[in-house]
Structure formats: structure tokens, C-alpha cells
Design an enzyme around this catalytic site. Sequence first.
Site, mmCIF file in Angstrom:
data_model
loop_
_atom_site.group_PDB
_atom_site.id
_atom_site.type_symbol
_atom_site.label_atom_id
_atom_site.label_comp_id
_atom_site.label_asym_id
_atom_site.label_seq_id
_atom_site.Cartn_x
_atom_site.Cartn_y
_atom_site.Cartn_z
ATOM 1 C CE LYS A 161 54.208 46.741 51.014
ATOM 2 N NZ LYS A 161 53.709 47.207 49.714
ATOM 3 C CG PHE B 199 62.448 31.061 47.248
ATOM 4 C CD1 PHE B 199 63.475 31.698 47.931
ATOM 5 C CD2 PHE B 199 62.746 30.431 46.047
ATOM 6 C CE1 PHE B 199 64.772 31.703 47.432
ATOM 7 C CE2 PHE B 199 64.037 30.428 45.534
ATOM 8 C CZ PHE B 199 65.052 31.066 46.231
ATOM 9 N N GLY C 239 54.394 44.910 37.460
ATOM 10 C CA GLY C 239 54.527 44.228 38.748
ATOM 11 C C GLY C 239 54.653 45.190 39.915
ATOM 12 C CB THR D 254 54.827 35.361 53.359
ATOM 13 O OG1 THR D 254 54.593 36.205 54.482
ATOM 14 C CG2 THR D 254 55.630 34.136 53.784
ATOM 15 C CD GLU E 38 51.013 46.302 47.365
ATOM 16 O OE1 GLU E 38 50.867 45.266 48.029
ATOM 17 O OE2 GLU E 38 52.128 46.814 47.182
ATOM 18 C CG ASP F 257 51.843 50.415 49.351
ATOM 19 O OD1 ASP F 257 52.284 49.374 49.872
ATOM 20 O OD2 ASP F 257 52.574 51.254 48.792
ATOM 21 C CE LYS G 34 55.370 50.978 50.613
ATOM 22 N NZ LYS G 34 55.204 51.158 49.169
ATOM 23 N N GLY H 220 60.505 46.192 43.092
ATOM 24 C CA GLY H 220 61.256 45.447 42.079
ATOM 25 C C GLY H 220 62.089 44.350 42.711
ATOM 26 C CB VAL I 37 59.418 52.484 53.927
ATOM 27 C CG1 VAL I 37 59.138 53.876 53.351
ATOM 28 C CG2 VAL I 37 58.383 52.133 54.997
HETATM 29 N N1 HSE Z 1 52.552 48.649 45.272
HETATM 30 C C1 HSE Z 1 53.732 49.273 45.804
HETATM 31 C C2 HSE Z 1 54.055 50.492 44.980
HETATM 32 C C3 HSE Z 1 54.871 48.286 45.801
HETATM 33 O O1 HSE Z 1 53.412 50.719 43.952
HETATM 34 O O2 HSE Z 1 54.926 51.258 45.386
HETATM 35 C C4 HSE Z 1 55.998 48.621 46.731
HETATM 36 O O3 HSE Z 1 55.625 48.600 48.096
#
Ligand code: HSE
Length: 344
Positions: free
Chosen positions: A127, A10, A208, A98, A211, A222, A226, A324, A154
Amino acid sequence: MRFEIAFIGFGTVGRGFADLLLEKREYLKKAFGIDWKVVAISDIRAGSVMDSNGVDLAEAVRLTDSGKGIEGIPGERKGLDALETIRESGANLVVEVTWTNIKDGEPGYSHIKTALEMGKHVATTNKGPIALHYKELMRISSEKGGKLRFEGAVLSGTPVFNLFEGPLAGCSVASIRGIVNGTTNLILSEMGKGRTYSEVLREAQRMGYAEADPTMDVEGWDAAAKAAILANHFFGADIKPSAVARKGISGITLEEVMDAIKKGGRIKLLARAWKEDRGDVVAEVSPTWLPESDPLASIGGVTNALTFSTDALGEVTIVGLGAGRRATGYALLADMISIARSLA
Ligand code: HSE
């Protein structure tokens, strides 16, 4: 359709979905015949609460937004861990949000697998489990009847997988390429304006987007996760993120970025996946020079985009947010609607 929802996790994304559930309760009922009740929330930091008559979701959002735990919310049971919550809540939809781990997919993998083995529907933005265990999880889903949706894995809520269940159903995809990581796209775009790599990375962290360990972004991990998900879903492959040919952007210099612009283009960290004539599926991630005429060249900042090469429509490019609270929360709402529609 009536969803009895268990939130596993959460954090920001879970609360983004909760915001939308609360805002759109009447609309969901009117437009899609969807009614919902949250029967459990379990979060490693905030604690857990379970109630078959419904947990006060607005209160859970309010408390967690101010950094507080949720165990003071009225409920039949407290203190259950994630797996106990999945097994005992009676939920028919498990929302698994999570943290991401693309090494072994845990703990999300065990959460999703347990829920699917019980025949529950699962919506996740996680992911790791999808990149690493797509085939197995899809098999369990089809054997046990619970649907598995992962739109947010994704491009957050920007449609990718659900697009081919809805508007683009019946289109075959031959190849996919795109910008699937906002952090690196922001870095490359801002370096083009003369800012330094480390300064922009800090900004992505503040926003934010990056990662928890930003090497996941800048070294292309990352994007590789994807790319593996896209290859496995669209081309029936069984590629792990570690098998994706991968090059990140940490070695890209300001001079190279400026040079690319002088040559009438841009360097973008592209993820690509395609099926070769003899049937092999390839997925790769690498910084790539694109001419200005390419629709992906103009995608700036944290925006993501994917170009699908299709048999019926030629190239289709979808552009939108890739992260976001609200955008990723929306992926779960879209998944919930997609599950309801698939069962109608
Ligand atoms: N760290 C990833 C990005 C977050 O910058 O796109 C979304 O998966």
C-alpha cells in the site's frame, strides 16, 4: 505469455501467490496462455536465490513455511539484496511484497521504481508506495512500457481496480465509500455483541489481520492510505495518506456502539473519496452511523466492502475478504493475468 518472476519479499503474501502459481500452473496455461518460471526470490529474512533456469518454488514455500532460509535451494547466485535481484535477475515481472510503510513507502517504493525504470512489469500488494507515489510510478510505467498492477493494495484479491478494466470497463465512478479495514470492522462488529475493544483487537492480531503496529488500523491510517489510493486512481488526484481527513475508532465506546444499534443502524469506519463539482478531490476516513438498510451496515467481522456510485449502473457494492495469505496472494495472480491480457 511467459512470465519470468522475481519475488521481492517472500512472506505470507508472497507465499500465498506461490501456492496459487503452483496449484494453477496447467490452468493458467490452458485458460490464458500464461507460462511462468520463478527466476529469483529475495527476502530480508529468508535470504535470496537466483537462477535463470528456474528456482524450485515449491521448495522455497516448504522451507519458509517452516521458518527456514532459502539459500540452500540450488541456484546460480545467492546473497543478493532486493535491488540487485531486480537489476540482475532478468525477470520481466517483479512481484513486490515487502512490508508496508506509509510514511515514505520504502523499501517498496525503490523496488517498484527500479523495476519500472527497467521496463519490467510490477505486481504489488504494497500500500505504501502506491498511496504515496502513485502518479510518479504510473508515469514511469507508461514511459517505459512495464505495467504496474496493485489490486491487492485495497480489499486484497477482492476486485477493485481490475473490476474497472474488465466487467465494469466504461463505467464512470462519481464516488466511492466503504469498509477497507478488517481489523476495525471486526472490533466494531464484536463490540456490538458486547465484547471489549481491547479483547477484539487482540483477536485481530492473533488472526494476522492487524498491522504490525495496530495503531495503523485503529487510528485509521491503513484506511487513509487506501482512501488515498482510491482517490488517486479513480479521480486523478495526488493525495497523500497524511492529507486524508482521518478519524479512527480508538475513541468509540461500547455505549456508542450499542446506541447505534438501538437506533436501527451500525457504526462503521468508512473510507470515502469523491470528486466535487469544481474538480477538487476529497478523501476521508471516519466512524459513521449507517442505517440497517445500507448494504455496508451488514458487513460484519473482517469482511471488507466498497460501494461505487457509477454513471451507468448506479450503486455497485463489492464485498469480500480484505486480507489473508490466499486472498492477497490471489490479487497478484489476478494482476498477472491482467498484465497478460493487456499485452495480448
Ligand atoms: N490491517 C489490514 C486490515 C490488513 O485490518 O484490513 C489488510 O490491509
